[in-house]
Scaffold this motif. Structure first.
Motif, short mmCIF file in Angstrom:
data_model
loop_
_atom_site.label_atom_id
_atom_site.label_comp_id
_atom_site.label_asym_id
_atom_site.label_seq_id
_atom_site.Cartn_x
_atom_site.Cartn_y
_atom_site.Cartn_z
N MET A 124 3.60 -2.58 -1.36
CA MET A 124 2.22 -2.46 -1.82
C MET A 124 1.27 -2.26 -0.65
O MET A 124 0.10 -1.99 -0.84
N SER A 125 1.76 -2.40 0.58
CA SER A 125 0.96 -2.05 1.75
C SER A 125 1.30 -0.63 2.21
O SER A 125 0.98 -0.25 3.33
N ILE B 236 1.84 4.99 -4.35
CA ILE B 236 0.63 4.68 -5.12
C ILE B 236 -0.42 4.07 -4.21
O ILE B 236 -1.60 4.39 -4.28
N PHE B 237 0.04 3.21 -3.28
CA PHE B 237 -0.88 2.63 -2.32
C PHE B 237 -1.62 3.71 -1.54
O PHE B 237 -2.82 3.65 -1.31
N HIS B 238 -0.88 4.73 -1.13
CA HIS B 238 -1.50 5.79 -0.32
C HIS B 238 -2.50 6.63 -1.11
O HIS B 238 -3.31 7.32 -0.52
N LYS B 239 -2.44 6.52 -2.45
CA LYS B 239 -3.45 7.21 -3.27
C LYS B 239 -4.76 6.42 -3.28
O LYS B 239 -5.77 6.92 -3.78
N GLY B 240 -4.72 5.16 -2.80
CA GLY B 240 -5.94 4.37 -2.77
C GLY B 240 -5.95 3.23 -3.77
O GLY B 240 -7.01 2.77 -4.19
N THR C 110 -3.16 2.37 7.34
CA THR C 110 -2.23 3.49 7.23
C THR C 110 -2.38 4.35 8.49
O THR C 110 -3.24 4.10 9.31
N GLN C 111 -1.54 5.34 8.64
CA GLN C 111 -1.65 6.28 9.75
C GLN C 111 -1.54 5.60 11.11
O GLN C 111 -2.22 5.96 12.04
#
Ligand code: ATP
Ligand code: MG
Lengths: 311, 255
Positions: A182-183, B74-78, B103-104
């Motif tokens: 989830m991270s 899904i996390f990376h979608k915000g 991220t990144q």
């Protein structure tokens, strides 16, 4: 006596490298790998076969000299771990451990039985011992420079890796994989990287071992000597603590080699039993650690980010 | 609608945990999700965030179909969520458990550790600074070197919110942010959620058992009973809805 100590230190250094690799997989990544000894064995045989002269006894004649063959001793177990990882990493905890244990056994049996490949129980002889002819008398001391140097190198390598953002993700996945997902972390990929990296480095230790002894056979890689004792080293020192694991390695290897002297005191009829007494002793150490200090002598290390104070 | 769930179904063995459930979460809102124990609230969260596959139905986030995506994508979608049982990176220090979030990060690639040291160091400094600011926002700066496991329950929940702020998501699913929080801290947690919603333009979707908490934090409120959405509306509407009172509030009063 001095050369006895040097040879103790060489073997402890080799085991230290495997223990660091296992500590990375288990202590930092949470992979309960009971097949670490198989990687060690694969590395040992890879180096032996890659560097051996052409012979009818087993595969050979590739002509890859030391230390180049150590690269092969890393890549081959690393690649095999990669293949095993696909099915095995679908499992977690105990089931993963059992799967790796089973694979360990399969690899052991292949090495044991495929005569054309490994010469089976007869083992591989005349493995090159780098610069041996120049200093047969002081060889243990010379080899200590190589093995000890590699151990120190890998210690700093792992210290840096686990403290990096990459290592932070790996440690996070160990603590809570759902949370890491989830991270946004692709947990499977990191576990695979850890599994492959640890296996490759255990393989290098195998390569170091065969160039030290000049001979290798399956008996060097019984579950006790290739896997159990390494787990003991990690658990005694404290999993998740590289420095602790080094101390654990030198301690456990000291007890193991030291107990060899003790068995000399037993009368002849007891000698075979004395070997089992040594194993029993290892079991006792494990029990003492689990009961009195389950986190190991040093326990887990608390890692404080480096840039805390810079504004 | 920022998040839309369309006819979701999920069965565990003999239990139909979610049944033909459809609703949406409006951008910018703090939407509540209530229902009796076992109504399927946590399961709905698990379906939305990719932890369980749906038996049937669709989930849309920002108009995009995310039904089949795994949680990390899904996390990376915000979209971020917290878990009902407080969990986090227990063995890590508070600061590290925040630093893991952005991220990144160049340093998350193994080869970069050895080749891009100075760039990684720059990023680490930037993220550390941000993490300290987040901790200061929650008045927890003195906890930065504490292991997450040693924090009291209330502060663990705040750390959850802190991790969220490190990631700058658009939608956050909170599964019982009030559970395990002492009443004295409860109002504080609510105020933080409201402030983040206003200042950072984050949308919240909150499961909560405590009626007082949900009534003064959320608008609108969605009610699910036995896996399906019964109704939705403003806190006043929900409070006076006879069906809801029977299905849920009444039950609580009886207890
Ligand atoms: N992984 C699972 N396996 C089997 N059954 C499950 C699983 N997760 C949930 N259930 C069942 O699905 C139903 C809905 O559970 P869920 O946890 O979604 O309820 P909830 O509304 O979050 O309840 P609570 O208010 O107690 O948190 C329950 O009957 C539960 O036992
Ligand atoms: Mg729940």
């Amino acid at each position: 006596m001095l050369s006895y100590i040097a040879s103790y230190l060489v073997m402890a250094s080799i085991y230290g490298i495997i223990a660091l690799a296992l500590n990375f997989q288990w202590g930092f990544s949470g992979l309960m790998n009971f097949g670490i000894g198989a990687s060690y064995m694969l590395g040992a045989y890879s180096a032996a076969l890659l560097s051996s002269a052409p012979t009818a006894e087993h595969l050979g004649g590739f002509g890859v000299p030391f230390p180049l063959d150590l690269v092969g001793a890393a890549i081959i177990p690393g690649f095999i771990a990669f293949l095993i990882g696909f099915p095995a990493l679908k499992l977690k905890g105990g089931p993963f451990a059992i799967a790796t244990l089973a694979i360990h056994e399969i690899i052991y049996l292949i090495v044991h039985n495929e005569m054309w490949l490994t010469n089976g129980v007869w083992g591989i002889r005349d493995i090159s011992r780098p610069l041996y002819s120049q200093m047969p008398q002081q060889y243990d001391f010379f080899y200590l420079l190589i093995a000890g140097g590699m151990l120190i190198g890998f210690y700093f390598f792992f210290q840096k890796a686990v403290r990096s953002p990459w290592g932070r993700v790996i440690r996070g996945i160990k603590v809570d994989e759902d949370m890491a997902l989830m991270s946004g972390k692709y947990a499977w990929s990191y576990k695979m990287q850890s599994f492959v990296l640890g296996s490759a480095i255990a393989g290098i230790a195998g390569g170091l071992f065969v160039h030290y002894t000049g001979f290798v056979s399956p008996t060097n890689f019984t579950p006790l000597m290739a896997t159990f004792i390494v787990w003991l080293m990690v658990m005694v020192g404290g999993s998740g603590n590289n420095r602790g694991v080094l101390v654990g390695t030198f301690f456990v290897w000291g007890v193991w080699t030291g107990s060899e002297f003790l068995t000399d005191f037993f009368p002849g009829s007891m000698e075979t039993r004395a070997g089992f007494m040594r194993m029993f002793l290892m079991g006792i150490i494990l029990l003492i650690v689990i009961i009195t200090r389950p986190q190991g002598i040093f326990g887990k290390e608390k890692i404080i980010p480096k840039y805390l104070r810079s504004e | 609608m920022l998040l839309e769930i369309e006819k979701a179904n999920k069965r565990f063995g003999g239990i139909q945990a979610v049944r033909d459930c459809s609703f949406g979460v409006e951008k910018g809102s703090i939407t509540g999700l209530i229902g009796p124990n076992g109504a399927g609230k946590t399961t709905l969260f698990n379906l939305v965030t990719g932890f369980h596959p749906l038996d049937s139905g669709r989930v849309y986030f920002k108009g995009e179909d995310i039904t089949e995506l795994p949680p990390n994508e899904i996390f990376h979608k915000g979209l971020f969520r917290t878990f009902q049982i407080v969990r986090g990176y227990e063995d890590m220090t508070v600061l590290e458990s925040l630093l893991i979030m952005p991220t990144q990060q160049l340093g998350e690639n193994f080869w970069n550790i050895w080749t891009k040291g100075s760039k990684i160091e720059e990023q680490e400094k930037k993220f550390t600074k941000k993490a300290i600011e987040v901790l200061e926002f929650f008045e927890m700066a003195d906890r930065k070197e504490e292991l997450a496991r040693n924090l009291p329950g209330g502060e663990k929940k705040l750390l959850d919110l802190g991790r969220m702020m490190m990631a700058d998501p658009e939608l956050v699913l909170l599964d019982e942010p009030g559970a395990g929080v002492p009443p004295s801290l409860q109002q504080k947690v609510n105020n933080y959620i409201k402030r983040i919603s206003d200042d950072k333009n984050v949308t919240f979707f909150v499961v909560e058992h405590d009626m007082n908490v949900i009534m003064n934090l959320c608008d609108p409120i969605i009610v699910v009973v036995e896996g399906t959405n019964l109704t939705s509306g403003s806190p006043e509407e929900i409070k006076s809805n006879q069906e809801v009172i029977e299905a849920y509030l009444g039950e609580e009063e009886r207890v």
